[in-house]
Write a protein that holds these residues in place. Structure first.
Motif, PDB file in Angstrom:
ATOM      1  N   LEU A   1     -57.441  -7.262  21.473  1.00 37.86           N
ATOM      2  CA  LEU A   1     -57.861  -7.850  22.750  1.00 37.86           C
ATOM      3  C   LEU A   1     -59.079  -7.116  23.299  1.00 37.86           C
ATOM      4  O   LEU A   1     -59.978  -7.724  23.874  1.00 37.86           O
ATOM      5  CB  LEU A   1     -56.710  -7.798  23.758  1.00 37.86           C
ATOM      6  N   LYS A   2     -59.114  -5.793  23.081  1.00 35.39           N
ATOM      7  CA  LYS A   2     -60.238  -5.015  23.593  1.00 35.39           C
ATOM      8  C   LYS A   2     -61.547  -5.478  22.939  1.00 35.39           C
ATOM      9  O   LYS A   2     -62.571  -5.608  23.600  1.00 35.39           O
ATOM     10  CB  LYS A   2     -59.993  -3.518  23.327  1.00 35.39           C
ATOM     11  N   VAL A   3     -61.477  -5.736  21.643  1.00 38.06           N
ATOM     12  CA  VAL A   3     -62.667  -6.220  20.939  1.00 38.06           C
ATOM     13  C   VAL A   3     -63.116  -7.555  21.520  1.00 38.06           C
ATOM     14  O   VAL A   3     -64.301  -7.797  21.778  1.00 38.06           O
ATOM     15  CB  VAL A   3     -62.386  -6.355  19.430  1.00 38.06           C
ATOM     16  N   MET A   4     -62.126  -8.428  21.780  1.00 35.43           N
ATOM     17  CA  MET A   4     -62.469  -9.746  22.314  1.00 35.43           C
ATOM     18  C   MET A   4     -63.073  -9.626  23.705  1.00 35.43           C
ATOM     19  O   MET A   4     -64.001 -10.360  24.067  1.00 35.43           O
ATOM     20  CB  MET A   4     -61.226 -10.635  22.344  1.00 35.43           C
ATOM     21  N   GLU A   5     -62.544  -8.686  24.454  1.00 38.87           N
ATOM     22  CA  GLU A   5     -63.048  -8.485  25.803  1.00 38.87           C
ATOM     23  C   GLU A   5     -64.520  -8.051  25.755  1.00 38.87           C
ATOM     24  O   GLU A   5     -65.342  -8.540  26.529  1.00 38.87           O
ATOM     25  CB  GLU A   5     -62.204  -7.402  26.482  1.00 38.87           C
ATOM     26  N   SER A   6     -64.823  -7.153  24.824  1.00 38.31           N
ATOM     27  CA  SER A   6     -66.197  -6.671  24.768  1.00 38.31           C
ATOM     28  C   SER A   6     -67.134  -7.784  24.304  1.00 38.31           C
ATOM     29  O   SER A   6     -68.280  -7.862  24.727  1.00 38.31           O
ATOM     30  CB  SER A   6     -66.304  -5.439  23.870  1.00 38.31           C
ATOM     31  N   LEU A   7     -66.632  -8.668  23.444  1.00 41.05           N
ATOM     32  CA  LEU A   7     -67.434  -9.824  23.028  1.00 41.05           C
ATOM     33  C   LEU A   7     -67.754 -10.692  24.239  1.00 41.05           C
ATOM     34  O   LEU A   7     -68.886 -11.155  24.416  1.00 41.05           O
ATOM     35  CB  LEU A   7     -66.670 -10.670  22.003  1.00 41.05           C
ATOM     36  N   ALA A   8     -66.726 -10.905  25.059  1.00 38.67           N
ATOM     37  CA  ALA A   8     -66.904 -11.734  26.246  1.00 38.67           C
ATOM     38  C   ALA A   8     -67.954 -11.096  27.159  1.00 38.67           C
ATOM     39  O   ALA A   8     -68.826 -11.790  27.689  1.00 38.67           O
ATOM     40  CB  ALA A   8     -65.575 -11.891  26.978  1.00 38.67           C
ATOM     41  N   ARG A   9     -67.874  -9.787  27.281  1.00 36.14           N
ATOM     42  CA  ARG A   9     -68.854  -9.085  28.131  1.00 36.14           C
ATOM     43  C   ARG A   9     -70.270  -9.268  27.604  1.00 36.14           C
ATOM     44  O   ARG A   9     -71.225  -9.368  28.361  1.00 36.14           O
ATOM     45  CB  ARG A   9     -68.511  -7.592  28.189  1.00 36.14           C
ATOM     46  N   ASP A  10     -70.401  -9.305  26.268  1.00 35.84           N
ATOM     47  CA  ASP A  10     -71.726  -9.481  25.675  1.00 35.84           C
ATOM     48  C   ASP A  10     -72.245 -10.904  25.807  1.00 35.84           C
ATOM     49  O   ASP A  10     -73.325 -11.226  25.311  1.00 35.84           O
ATOM     50  CB  ASP A  10     -71.704  -9.110  24.176  1.00 35.84           C
ATOM     51  N   GLY A  11     -71.427 -11.782  26.379  1.00 34.51           N
ATOM     52  CA  GLY A  11     -71.904 -13.134  26.644  1.00 34.51           C
ATOM     53  C   GLY A  11     -71.606 -14.141  25.550  1.00 34.51           C
ATOM     54  O   GLY A  11     -72.179 -15.228  25.512  1.00 34.51           O
ATOM     55  N   MET A  12     -70.712 -13.796  24.606  1.00 36.50           N
ATOM     56  CA  MET A  12     -70.332 -14.742  23.552  1.00 36.50           C
ATOM     57  C   MET A  12     -69.518 -15.889  24.160  1.00 36.50           C
ATOM     58  O   MET A  12     -68.635 -15.653  24.990  1.00 36.50           O
ATOM     59  CB  MET A  12     -69.498 -14.007  22.505  1.00 36.50           C
ATOM     60  N   THR A  13     -69.831 -17.095  23.755  1.00 34.23           N
ATOM     61  CA  THR A  13     -69.017 -18.228  24.192  1.00 34.23           C
ATOM     62  C   THR A  13     -67.749 -18.249  23.351  1.00 34.23           C
ATOM     63  O   THR A  13     -67.818 -18.194  22.125  1.00 34.23           O
ATOM     64  CB  THR A  13     -69.767 -19.560  23.980  1.00 34.23           C
ATOM     65  N   MET A  14     -66.608 -18.303  24.016  1.00 36.25           N
ATOM     66  CA  MET A  14     -65.349 -18.178  23.286  1.00 36.25           C
ATOM     67  C   MET A  14     -64.335 -19.199  23.769  1.00 36.25           C
ATOM     68  O   MET A  14     -64.205 -19.439  24.966  1.00 36.25           O
ATOM     69  CB  MET A  14     -64.758 -16.766  23.470  1.00 36.25           C
ATOM     70  N   VAL A  15     -63.605 -19.765  22.807  1.00 37.97           N
ATOM     71  CA  VAL A  15     -62.451 -20.592  23.159  1.00 37.97           C
ATOM     72  C   VAL A  15     -61.261 -19.965  22.465  1.00 37.97           C
ATOM     73  O   VAL A  15     -61.300 -19.727  21.253  1.00 37.97           O
ATOM     74  CB  VAL A  15     -62.611 -22.055  22.684  1.00 37.97           C
ATOM     75  N   LEU A  16     -60.215 -19.660  23.218  1.00 41.65           N
ATOM     76  CA  LEU A  16     -59.086 -19.016  22.574  1.00 41.65           C
ATOM     77  C   LEU A  16     -57.766 -19.645  22.954  1.00 41.65           C
ATOM     78  O   LEU A  16     -57.550 -20.030  24.096  1.00 41.65           O
ATOM     79  CB  LEU A  16     -59.073 -17.516  22.887  1.00 41.65           C
ATOM     80  N   VAL A  17     -56.935 -19.774  21.938  1.00 41.35           N
ATOM     81  CA  VAL A  17     -55.560 -20.186  22.181  1.00 41.35           C
ATOM     82  C   VAL A  17     -54.765 -18.901  22.249  1.00 41.35           C
ATOM     83  O   VAL A  17     -54.863 -18.052  21.358  1.00 41.35           O
ATOM     84  CB  VAL A  17     -55.041 -21.052  21.019  1.00 41.35           C
ATOM     85  N   THR A  18     -54.026 -18.713  23.324  1.00 40.57           N
ATOM     86  CA  THR A  18     -53.355 -17.419  23.456  1.00 40.57           C
ATOM     87  C   THR A  18     -52.043 -17.513  24.217  1.00 40.57           C
ATOM     88  O   THR A  18     -51.808 -18.459  24.975  1.00 40.57           O
ATOM     89  CB  THR A  18     -54.286 -16.395  24.141  1.00 40.57           C
ATOM     90  N   HIS A  19     -51.202 -16.532  23.930  1.00 40.82           N
ATOM     91  CA  HIS A  19     -49.964 -16.388  24.702  1.00 40.82           C
ATOM     92  C   HIS A  19     -50.064 -15.212  25.649  1.00 40.82           C
ATOM     93  O   HIS A  19     -49.127 -14.920  26.372  1.00 40.82           O
ATOM     94  CB  HIS A  19     -48.780 -16.173  23.753  1.00 40.82           C
ATOM     95  N   GLU A  20     -51.204 -14.503  25.607  1.00 41.28           N
ATOM     96  CA  GLU A  20     -51.373 -13.317  26.441  1.00 41.28           C
ATOM     97  C   GLU A  20     -51.883 -13.749  27.810  1.00 41.28           C
ATOM     98  O   GLU A  20     -53.075 -13.864  28.055  1.00 41.28           O
ATOM     99  CB  GLU A  20     -52.386 -12.367  25.789  1.00 41.28           C
ATOM    100  N   MET A  21     -50.952 -14.004  28.720  1.00 43.28           N
ATOM    101  CA  MET A  21     -51.326 -14.540  30.025  1.00 43.28           C
ATOM    102  C   MET A  21     -52.217 -13.575  30.802  1.00 43.28           C
ATOM    103  O   MET A  21     -53.190 -13.969  31.419  1.00 43.28           O
ATOM    104  CB  MET A  21     -50.066 -14.829  30.852  1.00 43.28           C
ATOM    105  N   ALA A  22     -51.875 -12.286  30.741  1.00 45.17           N
ATOM    106  CA  ALA A  22     -52.651 -11.313  31.501  1.00 45.17           C
ATOM    107  C   ALA A  22     -54.082 -11.306  31.005  1.00 45.17           C
ATOM    108  O   ALA A  22     -55.033 -11.254  31.790  1.00 45.17           O
ATOM    109  CB  ALA A  22     -52.027  -9.924  31.367  1.00 45.17           C
ATOM    110  N   PHE A  23     -54.224 -11.407  29.693  1.00 40.85           N
ATOM    111  CA  PHE A  23     -55.557 -11.410  29.106  1.00 40.85           C
ATOM    112  C   PHE A  23     -56.329 -12.654  29.532  1.00 40.85           C
ATOM    113  O   PHE A  23     -57.492 -12.592  29.923  1.00 40.85           O
ATOM    114  CB  PHE A  23     -55.446 -11.348  27.570  1.00 40.85           C
ATOM    115  N   ALA A  24     -55.652 -13.798  29.471  1.00 42.69           N
ATOM    116  CA  ALA A  24     -56.282 -15.055  29.869  1.00 42.69           C
ATOM    117  C   ALA A  24     -56.761 -14.970  31.308  1.00 42.69           C
ATOM    118  O   ALA A  24     -57.899 -15.312  31.640  1.00 42.69           O
ATOM    119  CB  ALA A  24     -55.302 -16.213  29.695  1.00 42.69           C
ATOM    120  N   ARG A  25     -55.895 -14.458  32.136  1.00 39.11           N
ATOM    121  CA  ARG A  25     -56.228 -14.369  33.555  1.00 39.11           C
ATOM    122  C   ARG A  25     -57.413 -13.421  33.772  1.00 39.11           C
ATOM    123  O   ARG A  25     -58.314 -13.700  34.568  1.00 39.11           O
ATOM    124  CB  ARG A  25     -55.007 -13.861  34.327  1.00 39.11           C
TER     125      ARG A  25
END
Ligand SMILES: Nc1ncnc2c1ncn2[C@@H]1O[C@H](COP(=O)(O)OP(=O)(O)O)[C@@H](O)[C@H]1O
Lengths: 244, 214, 227
Positions: free
Chosen positions: A181-205
């Motif tokens: 999740l940390k890697v994905m978070e840093s990708l998001a910070r770098d401005g990558m457009t992302m679509v994710l299917v997830t069960h991690e509600m806290a992460f989604a939020r």
């Protein structure tokens, strides 16, 4: 700015099972969209339709200026795949290749990069996911979390405009989920457009700019992270109640 | 086309092929079982003997074994009966392969079965022959039946020492008619009719076993 | 038993046996290489999308696997000659054996290809690899590595089966033995020697294929564990 992904009234069925029934939503460039919902609600199918892994029965999908409809050709799909990366629940690393070879494969054969060029680039994306020292390891020598990070790096190496994540942490032990999740978070910070299917509600939020709640093959509710705290529909309320 | 006489000759030859196959299966199976048991025995010497036997037989072409059996038996003073020599070679040949197949089967019998057998009031030898062996053989039925296809096909090598089985007879007929495509096609079909049902059966057994294990 | 064994013919004939050995090795390697290539091609056909293609490959494989190699060899050698193709015995021998090996290789490789999970193919598609690229870079290498032991057993059987070509008088070890036999009448001795040579060759082949596996499967060389 026009959306980078646009689903318009998309339907998909497997035989008599109508998995998607008129799904529509947009993904703005540079944003993160999380698809949530109960298992079997069609989340993964929707995601797989976006990069053509499943052919849709009706409706229309536009992804990075590629138009997908019910009779898309192989060549069109290939063009699409150059712009869209996907990471799977089961990593799908190639077991006979080292981490470095896994990452360099497509840049070398598809982008026709020279070996040194591909190598340098691979080392760079591997550093980005925090696994620089695993370049010559084989997938089976890595933990699940590490394998999934390699899979992300492999996708990144193709410099996609959009990344799809299909329940990428579901197969992982809880203690390994965080590193991915940390890697994905840093990708998001770098401005990558992302679509994710997830069960991690806290992460989604925390990370998603938009959340799409799917129920019985339809988009039941969509909105920002606050949507989870104030569900409009009883289905989302129940889903959130169970999930949190 | 073939005359009625030639057709009759072929059918008689097919009986010899089937007979030779049966001998290889029954006697080869008996010796093979012994080899398999020796291969898994606790005695190092027995294991070594069986291992060497298998290596030698599996490293020698069956055709050469036919020759050795044919000339070897005559040295030993036996009458020159090609069929006997061919049977001898086929039995040795199939016993080595059966030994290897069944060894695999015996080793594949779950450990729990060995332990369960220990609880029965049976002598260790009885335990082995009454509990483990039958299960090991059952596990290896698909490859066993599959190997029977090889046996049937390989009886064709008995033709080199003059056993009047299918291949030998077809060659004789071809020498007089010069219609190789016809005669060898007919023979191929006859072999196919004997082999395909076995191959099919083996596959069915395998599917069943796979389902049972899932 | 008053028979006395006499191996003295070896002094005179060993160069011929050596030549026969070389011919057998060459015949085997040629058949193995081309049989493997054709068999892999068939396995690809056997796992293809097209139902017709799958069917055709299946029929070919079943027809070959359920008839004796010797009959196939006669059919090719005598058959082709009877319709005017005068081909060398060696060529017909290789042709027959290649056809035979290909059908066995096909079934083995098919199992290997089917062992590669669907996700692997999806992943390579999504990385933009073409169908052919994913086949050769992603599917076939692990497929081959997994079934390699079965392939080796099959290849050893093929090496032994090359002895059959003596029956269409192609030159190799067994036909050399037959020739020496006809001159010396030491049948049992000569075939014993030849059997030993085959056993040795089988051992060398096993060793060679083991070494090859370390060469072509780097993962196996590094980790030593089956895939
Ligand atoms: N390839 C397929 N063939 C048949 N049914 C499928 C296939 N893929 C998914 N399904 C079915 O579609 C429904 C939705 O699946 P999915 O999109 O994976 O849901 P989710 O990701 O929300 O759990 C499920 O009932 C599933 O069984």
């Amino acid at each position: 700015m026009s959306p980078i992904v646009k689903l318009n009234n998309v339907s998909k069925s497997f035989g008599s099972l109508h998995v998607l029934q008129g799904v529509s939503f947009d993904v703005a460039a540079g944003s993160v969209v999380a698809i949530i919902g109960r298992s079997g609600s069609g989340k993964s199918t929707a995601l797989r339709c976006i990069n053509g892994l499943e052919k849709i029965n009706s409706g229309e999908i536009t992804v990075c200026n590629h138009h997908l409809h019910h009779d898309v050709t192989r060549a069109q799909l290939r063009a699409l795949h150059l712009d869209v990366g996907i990471v799977f629940q089961s990593y799908n690393l190639f077991p006979h290749l080292t981490v470095g070879q896994n990452i360099m494969l497509a840049p070398r054969w598809v982008r026709k990069q020279s070996k040194p060029e591909a190598r340098e680039h691979a080392a760079e994306v591997l550093r980005k996911v925090g696994l620089a020292e695993k370049f010559d390891a084989y997938p089976e020598q890595l933990s699940g979390g590490q394998q999934q990070r390699v899979a992300i790096a492999r996708s990144l190496a193709m410099e996609p405009k959009l990344m799809l994540f299909d329940e990428v942490t579901s197969a992982l032990d809880p203690e390994l989920t965080g590193e991915v999740l940390k890697v994905m978070e840093s990708l998001a910070r770098d401005g990558m457009t992302m679509v994710l299917v997830t069960h991690e509600m806290a992460f989604a939020r925390g990370v998603a700019d938009k959340i799409v709640f799917m129920h019985q093959g339809r988009v039941w509710e969509e909105g920002g992270g606050e949507m989870l705290s104030a569900p409009q529909t009883p289905e989302l309320r129940q889903f959130v109640g169970n999930g949190l | 086309m073939l005359t009625t006489f030639q057709m009759q000759a072929l059918l008689t030859a097919a009986v010899w092929t089937a007979g030779l196959s049966l001998i290889a299966f029954v006697l080869g199976g008996a010796v093979g079982l012994l080899i398999a048991v020796m291969r898994v025995s606790a005695n190092r010497v027995l294991r070594g003997i069986a291992f060497t036997y298998i290596q030698i037989v599996q490293g020698t072409p069956l055709l050469v074994m036919m020759m050795l059996a044919f000339f070897g038996l005559s040295i030993l003073g036996f009458d020159l009966a090609p069929f006997t020599a061919a049977s001898f070679a086929m039995v040795i040949y199939s016993s080595a392969y059966f030994g290897e197949i069944w060894r695999g089967g015996i080793l594949a019998v779950p450990k729990t079965q060995w332990e369960a057998a220990e609880c029965l009031a049976l002598h260790p030898v009885q335990r082995f022959w009454l509990v483990i062996i039958p299960q090991g053989l059952r596990i290896s039925t698909p490859p066993t039946v599959g190997f029977m296809v090889q046996i049937v096909k390989n009886t064709s090598l008995a033709s080199v020492i003059g056993v009047a089985e299918l291949t030998y007879t077809s060659k004789l007929i071809n020498n007089s008619t010069f219609q190789p495509f016809i005669i060898f096609s007919v023979v191929a079909v006859l072999y196919f009719c004997m082999c395909y049902p076995l191959a099919w059966w083996s596959r069915k057994l395998e599917d069943k076993l796979n389902v049972a294990h899932r | 038993m008053t028979y006395t064994f006499d191996f003295s013919f070896l002094a005179e004939y060993w160069p011929q046996l050596l030549k026969g050995l070389a011919q057998t090795a060459q015949l085997s390697l040629l058949s193995i290489i081309f049989g493997f290539l054709l068999g892999t091609l068939l396995a690809i056909g056997r796992t293809a999308q097209s139902k017709l293609l799958r069917r055709v490959c299946a029929i070919y494989v079943e027809a070959i696997r359920n008839t004796p190699l010797l009959v196939q060899m006669f059919m090719i050698y005598f058959g082709l000659a009877s319709v005017g193709f005068k081909l060398s015995a060696e060529f017909c021998a290789v042709l027959a054996i290649v056809i035979n090996v290909s059908s066995y290789t096909c079934e083995i490789m098919r199992a290997g290809i089917e062992s590669v999970r669907k996700g692997q193919r999806e992943a390579s598609d999504c990385l933009g690899l073409t169908w052919l690229q994913s086949l050769f870079l992603v599917v076939l290498p692990p497929a081959t590595e997994r079934v390699y032991p079965a392939l080796v057993s099959q290849f050893i059987l093929i090496m032994l089966a090359t002895s059959l070509v003596s029956q269409i008088s192609a030159e190799e070890l067994t036909s050399t033995a037959a020739r020496i036999d006809s001159m010396t009448f030491r049948s049992f001795e000569i075939y014993t020697v030849v059997a030993l040579i085959y056993i040795g060759l089988a051992f060398v082949f096993r060793l060679g294929f083991w070494a090859l596996s370390r060469l072509v499967f780097p993962r196996l060389r590094r980790l030593g564990t089956p895939l």
